[in-house]
Design a protein around this motif. Structure first.
Motif, mmCIF file in Angstrom:
data_model
loop_
_atom_site.group_PDB
_atom_site.id
_atom_site.type_symbol
_atom_site.label_atom_id
_atom_site.label_comp_id
_atom_site.label_asym_id
_atom_site.label_seq_id
_atom_site.Cartn_x
_atom_site.Cartn_y
_atom_site.Cartn_z
ATOM 1 N N GLU A 145 5.631 50.200 36.386
ATOM 2 C CA GLU A 145 5.949 49.874 37.773
ATOM 3 C C GLU A 145 6.917 50.898 38.371
ATOM 4 N N GLN A 146 7.903 51.334 37.564
ATOM 5 C CA GLN A 146 8.837 52.356 38.031
ATOM 6 C C GLN A 146 8.124 53.691 38.264
ATOM 7 N N PHE A 147 7.172 54.002 37.387
ATOM 8 C CA PHE A 147 6.393 55.229 37.541
ATOM 9 C C PHE A 147 5.603 55.192 38.849
ATOM 10 N N ALA A 148 4.971 54.061 39.144
ATOM 11 C CA ALA A 148 4.209 53.933 40.386
ATOM 12 C C ALA A 148 5.125 54.073 41.600
ATOM 13 N N ALA A 149 6.295 53.452 41.534
ATOM 14 C CA ALA A 149 7.238 53.539 42.646
ATOM 15 C C ALA A 149 7.688 54.979 42.872
ATOM 16 N N ALA A 150 7.887 55.712 41.771
ATOM 17 C CA ALA A 150 8.300 57.111 41.890
ATOM 18 C C ALA A 150 7.221 57.958 42.553
ATOM 19 N N LEU A 151 5.941 57.581 42.356
ATOM 20 C CA LEU A 151 4.842 58.293 43.005
ATOM 21 C C LEU A 151 4.623 57.832 44.440
ATOM 22 N N GLY A 152 5.331 56.754 44.843
ATOM 23 C CA GLY A 152 5.114 56.196 46.163
ATOM 24 C C GLY A 152 3.800 55.454 46.276
ATOM 25 N N MET A 153 3.323 54.905 45.156
ATOM 26 C CA MET A 153 2.041 54.213 45.122
ATOM 27 C C MET A 153 2.248 52.768 44.706
ATOM 28 N N GLU A 154 1.336 51.922 45.160
ATOM 29 C CA GLU A 154 1.384 50.514 44.762
ATOM 30 C C GLU A 154 0.910 50.384 43.325
ATOM 31 N N CYS A 155 1.534 49.463 42.594
ATOM 32 C CA CYS A 155 1.118 49.176 41.215
ATOM 33 C C CYS A 155 0.389 47.832 41.214
ATOM 34 N N VAL A 156 -0.873 47.855 40.842
ATOM 35 C CA VAL A 156 -1.685 46.647 40.766
ATOM 36 C C VAL A 156 -1.896 46.320 39.289
ATOM 37 N N SER A 157 -1.436 45.147 38.860
ATOM 38 C CA SER A 157 -1.510 44.764 37.452
ATOM 39 C C SER A 157 -2.633 43.762 37.230
ATOM 40 N N LEU A 158 -3.408 44.009 36.201
ATOM 41 C CA LEU A 158 -4.418 43.062 35.732
ATOM 42 C C LEU A 158 -4.058 42.680 34.307
ATOM 43 N N LEU A 159 -4.002 41.397 34.027
ATOM 44 C CA LEU A 159 -3.633 40.904 32.712
ATOM 45 C C LEU A 159 -4.906 40.614 31.922
ATOM 46 N N GLY A 160 -5.116 41.383 30.871
ATOM 47 C CA GLY A 160 -6.362 41.300 30.132
ATOM 48 C C GLY A 160 -6.678 39.921 29.595
ATOM 49 N N THR A 161 -5.663 39.185 29.184
ATOM 50 C CA THR A 161 -5.895 37.867 28.592
ATOM 51 C C THR A 161 -6.313 36.822 29.625
ATOM 52 N N GLN A 162 -6.192 37.140 30.906
ATOM 53 C CA GLN A 162 -6.537 36.168 31.951
ATOM 54 C C GLN A 162 -7.791 36.569 32.728
ATOM 55 N N LEU A 163 -8.556 37.511 32.181
ATOM 56 C CA LEU A 163 -9.726 38.014 32.875
ATOM 57 C C LEU A 163 -11.013 37.588 32.179
ATOM 58 N N ALA A 164 -12.049 37.416 32.963
ATOM 59 C CA ALA A 164 -13.411 37.261 32.472
ATOM 60 C C ALA A 164 -14.203 38.459 32.993
ATOM 61 N N PRO A 165 -15.312 38.811 32.373
ATOM 62 C CA PRO A 165 -16.083 39.986 32.827
ATOM 63 C C PRO A 165 -16.407 39.953 34.315
ATOM 64 N N GLU A 166 -16.766 38.768 34.844
ATOM 65 C CA GLU A 166 -17.130 38.683 36.255
ATOM 66 C C GLU A 166 -15.947 38.946 37.189
ATOM 67 N N ASP A 167 -14.715 38.815 36.653
ATOM 68 C CA ASP A 167 -13.547 39.125 37.477
ATOM 69 C C ASP A 167 -13.504 40.606 37.827
ATOM 70 N N LEU A 168 -14.139 41.442 37.021
ATOM 71 C CA LEU A 168 -14.164 42.884 37.258
ATOM 72 C C LEU A 168 -15.475 43.331 37.896
ATOM 73 N N ILE A 169 -16.564 42.827 37.353
ATOM 74 C CA ILE A 169 -17.861 43.243 37.864
ATOM 75 C C ILE A 169 -18.072 42.760 39.286
ATOM 76 N N GLY A 170 -17.531 41.578 39.609
ATOM 77 C CA GLY A 170 -17.703 41.001 40.930
ATOM 78 C C GLY A 170 -18.926 40.101 40.988
ATOM 79 N N VAL A 171 -19.227 39.634 42.179
ATOM 80 C CA VAL A 171 -20.362 38.727 42.358
ATOM 81 C C VAL A 171 -21.489 39.469 43.089
ATOM 82 N N PRO A 172 -22.752 39.114 42.795
ATOM 83 C CA PRO A 172 -23.874 39.814 43.437
ATOM 84 C C PRO A 172 -24.097 39.354 44.867
#
Length: 358
Positions: free
Chosen positions: A40-67
């Motif tokens: 998060e500090q690295f992202a702030a130093a670049l002036g970019m937003e840090c978006v976190s995804l927690l692997g243990t709380q994801l299902a494949p469709e959370d990434l692939i999306g819906v058709p």
């Protein structure tokens, strides 16, 4: 994952700037050493937003999306949390704790910056992180295909880095003083049983609790909250160190002869902490070879032998722990043991010093 070379928190931002901006990076490290905060500090130093995804709380469709149907053709709509118009830092936390199906969903994102028809904006950075199998954390083996898509860095806690950070982070002075005196206690291995263990995060938690309790907190409460945050051995010694501060005990004062070892049985934890601190000091400041020692180190060795004699009169067991190590704190916390020449002189000189005191 084998770690032939490790990286400290102070060095990580420079490496991420050079590496993560061209290839995805995976950070290995035990729980609680600050992987998420550093990204998060690295992202702030670049002036970019840090978006976190927690692997243990994801299902494949959370990434692939819906058709959906567009112009008579099906396509997948990527999740809004990922599909952003501006470049950003995508942090895949606990990636190696996610299911194998979720890990496979990351293949194209990590290798090509793509999810279906969506591509990460140019300049985006992908950083993954996870714990190691030996940390008793939830981990799953990563496939060779996923491992081969990233640059792997092994992060380790650095007491020096942590103390520099703590100086400006409002960490409770008792915690700072303790870690400065016992930097080897900043981190302890994750236990096989369900009990607290020491990490930079757990010391930070203890600091917050002590600040909330206020300066008049009782010794019993200090012991209670310390046992709830850090390893049992470190908690007991931390409690003793607080008692030292409150009763004006100090190892330097004892070395100078301005104070004596505490002999009250009620202060046995304090005595033990001081003795272990002496062992750590000797392990750090005495040279491995006697011939290469300075006048200061020789004076320290001579004074230490006299203090060991006095300590043995109060508690032979505690004096033996200084010399031999062991006990609850393993090798006394110094990590390398005392020099052989000093141990030989202790065996040779202590009977004479004891007789002289008698």
């Amino acid at each position: 994952m084998h770690a032939p070379i490790t990286v400290t928190p102070a060095r990580l931002p420079e490496l991420l700037l050079a590496v993560a901006t061209v290839r995805p990076v995976f950070l290995w490290g035990q729980p609680g050493i600050g992987k998420s905060s550093l990204v998060e500090q690295f992202a702030a130093a670049l002036g970019m937003e840090c978006v976190s995804l927690l692997g243990t709380q994801l299902a494949p469709e959370d990434l692939i999306g819906v058709p959906t149907i567009q112009d008579g053709l099906s396509c997948f709509c990527p999740p809004a949390v990922v599909a952003r118009p501006e470049p950003y830092v995508l942090f895949l936390d606990e990636l190696n704790a996610s299911s194998h199906e979720v890990q496979k969903s990351f293949y194209s994102l990590i290798l090509e910056g793509r999810l279906g028809e969506y591509r990460l904006p140019a300049g985006s950075v992908v950083v993954g992180a996870g714990n190691r199998a030996q940390d008793s954390a939830i981990v799953r083996p990563m496939s060779s295909a996923l491992v081969n898509r990233m640059v792997h860095l092994h992060l380790v806690a650095s007491p020096r880095d942590w103390l520099q950070w703590a100086a400006g982070a409002g960490i409770h002075p008792w915690v700072v003083d303790y870690v400065r005196a016992r930097p080897d206690h900043l981190v302890s291995p994750a236990p096989k049983t369900e009990e607290p263990f020491s990490t930079p995060r757990s010391w930070h938690v203890l600091s917050d609790v002590l600040t909330s309790l206020g300066p008049d907190v009782s010794e019993d409460d200090v012991r209670t909250v310390a046992l709830g945050c850090v390893s049992p051995v470190h908690a007991r010694q931390f409690t003793a160190s607080v008692a030292l501060l409150r009763h004006a005990y100090d190892l330097d004062a004892i070395l100078k002869g301005n104070l004596r070892w505490p002999a009250d049985p009620a202060q046995r934890d304090v005595l033990y902490f001081l003795a272990q601190s002496l062992r750590a000091r000797l392990g750090k400041e005495l040279p491995r070879q006697r011939r290469g020692g300075s006048a200061e180190s020789q004076a320290l060795a001579h004074r230490a032998k006299g203090l060991l004699t006095e300590l043995a009169e109060i508690s032979l067991e505690v004096a033996q722990l200084v010399v031999a190590g062991g006990g609850e704190d393993g090798d006394g916390g110094d990590g390398q043991g005392l020099p052989a020449w000093f141990l030989s002189e202790v065996v040779r000189d202590l009977p004479r010093l004891a007789a002289a005191r008698a």
